[in-house]
Write a protein that holds these residues in place. Structure first.
Motif, PDB file in Angstrom:
ATOM      1  N   ASN A  61       0.831  -1.203   0.000  1.00  0.00           N
ATOM      2  CA  ASN A  61       0.000   0.000   0.000  1.00  0.00           C
ATOM      3  C   ASN A  61       0.867   1.256   0.000  1.00  0.00           C
ATOM      4  N   GLY A  62       1.966   1.226   0.752  1.00  0.00           N
ATOM      5  CA  GLY A  62       2.907   2.349   0.730  1.00  0.00           C
ATOM      6  C   GLY A  62       3.527   2.523  -0.646  1.00  0.00           C
ATOM      7  N   GLY A  63       3.886   1.420  -1.287  1.00  0.00           N
ATOM      8  CA  GLY A  63       4.440   1.484  -2.640  1.00  0.00           C
ATOM      9  C   GLY A  63       3.438   2.038  -3.635  1.00  0.00           C
ATOM     10  N   ALA A  64       2.173   1.642  -3.510  1.00  0.00           N
ATOM     11  CA  ALA A  64       1.125   2.170  -4.388  1.00  0.00           C
ATOM     12  C   ALA A  64       0.969   3.675  -4.202  1.00  0.00           C
ATOM     13  N   TYR A  65       1.121   4.132  -2.968  1.00  0.00           N
ATOM     14  CA  TYR A  65       1.062   5.576  -2.695  1.00  0.00           C
ATOM     15  C   TYR A  65       2.148   6.307  -3.486  1.00  0.00           C
ATOM     16  N   TYR A  66       3.376   5.774  -3.458  1.00  0.00           N
ATOM     17  CA  TYR A  66       4.477   6.417  -4.176  1.00  0.00           C
ATOM     18  C   TYR A  66       4.264   6.363  -5.684  1.00  0.00           C
ATOM     19  N   LEU A  67       3.663   5.283  -6.197  1.00  0.00           N
ATOM     20  CA  LEU A  67       3.353   5.218  -7.628  1.00  0.00           C
ATOM     21  C   LEU A  67       2.359   6.305  -8.017  1.00  0.00           C
ATOM     22  N   ARG A  68       1.360   6.529  -7.177  1.00  0.00           N
ATOM     23  CA  ARG A  68       0.367   7.565  -7.466  1.00  0.00           C
ATOM     24  C   ARG A  68       0.976   8.959  -7.434  1.00  0.00           C
ATOM     25  N   HIS A  69       2.122   9.099  -6.765  1.00  0.00           N
ATOM     26  CA  HIS A  69       2.752  10.415  -6.645  1.00  0.00           C
ATOM     27  C   HIS A  69       4.000  10.552  -7.506  1.00  0.00           C
ATOM     28  N   GLY A  70       4.060   9.791  -8.599  1.00  0.00           N
ATOM     29  CA  GLY A  70       5.085  10.046  -9.608  1.00  0.00           C
ATOM     30  C   GLY A  70       6.285   9.124  -9.640  1.00  0.00           C
ATOM     31  N   TYR A  71       6.423   8.195  -8.709  1.00  0.00           N
ATOM     32  CA  TYR A  71       7.558   7.281  -8.753  1.00  0.00           C
ATOM     33  C   TYR A  71       7.285   6.174  -9.767  1.00  0.00           C
ATOM     34  N   SER A  72       8.342   5.603 -10.345  1.00  0.00           N
ATOM     35  CA  SER A  72       8.154   4.632 -11.415  1.00  0.00           C
ATOM     36  C   SER A  72       8.014   3.191 -10.939  1.00  0.00           C
ATOM     37  N   GLY A  73       8.413   2.878  -9.721  1.00  0.00           N
ATOM     38  CA  GLY A  73       8.291   1.515  -9.231  1.00  0.00           C
ATOM     39  C   GLY A  73       8.655   1.415  -7.768  1.00  0.00           C
ATOM     40  N   TYR A  74       8.372   0.245  -7.201  1.00  0.00           N
ATOM     41  CA  TYR A  74       8.729  -0.005  -5.814  1.00  0.00           C
ATOM     42  C   TYR A  74       8.987  -1.481  -5.611  1.00  0.00           C
ATOM     43  N   VAL A  75       9.676  -1.800  -4.498  1.00  0.00           N
ATOM     44  CA  VAL A  75       9.966  -3.172  -4.117  1.00  0.00           C
ATOM     45  C   VAL A  75       9.751  -3.289  -2.618  1.00  0.00           C
ATOM     46  N   CYS A  76       9.074  -4.362  -2.206  1.00  0.00           N
ATOM     47  CA  CYS A  76       8.939  -4.691  -0.791  1.00  0.00           C
ATOM     48  C   CYS A  76       9.836  -5.886  -0.517  1.00  0.00           C
ATOM     49  N   GLN A  77      10.781  -5.724   0.371  1.00  0.00           N
ATOM     50  CA  GLN A  77      11.770  -6.762   0.674  1.00  0.00           C
ATOM     51  C   GLN A  77      11.636  -7.164   2.137  1.00  0.00           C
ATOM     52  N   LEU A  78      11.535  -8.469   2.412  1.00  0.00           N
ATOM     53  CA  LEU A  78      11.366  -8.950   3.783  1.00  0.00           C
ATOM     54  C   LEU A  78      12.698  -9.081   4.503  1.00  0.00           C
ATOM     55  N   ASP A  79      12.778  -8.501   5.689  1.00  0.00           N
ATOM     56  CA  ASP A  79      13.884  -8.702   6.611  1.00  0.00           C
ATOM     57  C   ASP A  79      13.273  -9.393   7.825  1.00  0.00           C
ATOM     58  N   PRO A  80      13.695 -10.626   8.133  1.00  0.00           N
ATOM     59  CA  PRO A  80      13.056 -11.366   9.225  1.00  0.00           C
ATOM     60  C   PRO A  80      13.092 -10.668  10.580  1.00  0.00           C
ATOM     61  N   LEU A  81      14.048  -9.802  10.804  1.00  0.00           N
ATOM     62  CA  LEU A  81      14.161  -9.134  12.097  1.00  0.00           C
ATOM     63  C   LEU A  81      13.406  -7.803  12.166  1.00  0.00           C
ATOM     64  N   ARG A  82      13.276  -7.120  11.050  1.00  0.00           N
ATOM     65  CA  ARG A  82      12.684  -5.778  11.069  1.00  0.00           C
ATOM     66  C   ARG A  82      11.312  -5.695  10.427  1.00  0.00           C
ATOM     67  N   GLY A  83      10.990  -6.577   9.530  1.00  0.00           N
ATOM     68  CA  GLY A  83       9.711  -6.530   8.823  1.00  0.00           C
ATOM     69  C   GLY A  83       9.937  -6.292   7.330  1.00  0.00           C
ATOM     70  N   TRP A  84       9.003  -5.606   6.699  1.00  0.00           N
ATOM     71  CA  TRP A  84       9.053  -5.366   5.258  1.00  0.00           C
ATOM     72  C   TRP A  84       9.631  -3.978   4.987  1.00  0.00           C
ATOM     73  N   ALA A  85      10.668  -3.934   4.149  1.00  0.00           N
ATOM     74  CA  ALA A  85      11.302  -2.677   3.772  1.00  0.00           C
ATOM     75  C   ALA A  85      10.749  -2.237   2.418  1.00  0.00           C
ATOM     76  N   LEU A  86      10.371  -0.971   2.333  1.00  0.00           N
ATOM     77  CA  LEU A  86       9.882  -0.402   1.082  1.00  0.00           C
ATOM     78  C   LEU A  86      10.988   0.404   0.430  1.00  0.00           C
ATOM     79  N   TYR A  87      11.271   0.080  -0.834  1.00  0.00           N
ATOM     80  CA  TYR A  87      12.228   0.821  -1.647  1.00  0.00           C
ATOM     81  C   TYR A  87      11.476   1.356  -2.861  1.00  0.00           C
ATOM     82  N   VAL A  88      11.741   2.600  -3.233  1.00  0.00           N
ATOM     83  CA  VAL A  88      11.076   3.187  -4.397  1.00  0.00           C
ATOM     84  C   VAL A  88      12.115   3.575  -5.434  1.00  0.00           C
ATOM     85  N   GLU A  89      11.646   3.614  -6.685  1.00  0.00           N
ATOM     86  CA  GLU A  89      12.502   3.972  -7.824  1.00  0.00           C
ATOM     87  C   GLU A  89      11.933   5.217  -8.462  1.00  0.00           C
ATOM     88  N   ASP A  90      12.767   6.218  -8.627  1.00  0.00           N
ATOM     89  CA  ASP A  90      12.314   7.486  -9.180  1.00  0.00           C
ATOM     90  C   ASP A  90      12.174   7.444 -10.668  1.00  0.00           C
TER      91      ASP A  90
END
Length: 92
Positions: A63-92
């Motif tokens: 959902n966070g990645g979709a927010y960034y797509l709606r605001h002009g970013y070209s893509g996103y990736v959700c990557q799982l870290d077992p200790l911290r949770g899901w990390a969101l990375y966006v591509e401009d």
């Protein structure tokens, strides 16, 4: 002794019913707006992207990645870290 076996039988029946309900539930489709890449991102792809935030589950991350797509970013990736949770990375 009889009450224990009755509780065990009731618990087993409840688990069986719950399993049946879960299996019968309809699948929820992801939004079809060309959101995130389907294949897991490589370390090089993630290194080229901008870290945004940690999320407790994948749905919130997407959902966070979709927010960034709606605001002009070209893509996103959700990557799982077992200790911290899901990390969101966006591509401009």
């Amino acid at each position: 002794m009889r009450s224990r076996s009755a509780r065990l039988a009731a618990t087993a029946a409840a688990v069986a019913i719950l399993g049946t309900l879960v299996a019968a539930a309809p699948a929820v489709a992801a939004p079809a707006d060309n959101a995130a890449p389907v294949a897991p991102a490589s370390a090089q792809q993630i290194a080229a992207m901008e870290f945004v935030a940690w999320y407790p589950n994948k749905t919130q991350c997407e959902n966070g990645g979709a927010y960034y797509l709606r605001h002009g970013y070209s893509g996103y990736v959700c990557q799982l870290d077992p200790l911290r949770g899901w990390a969101l990375y966006v591509e401009d």
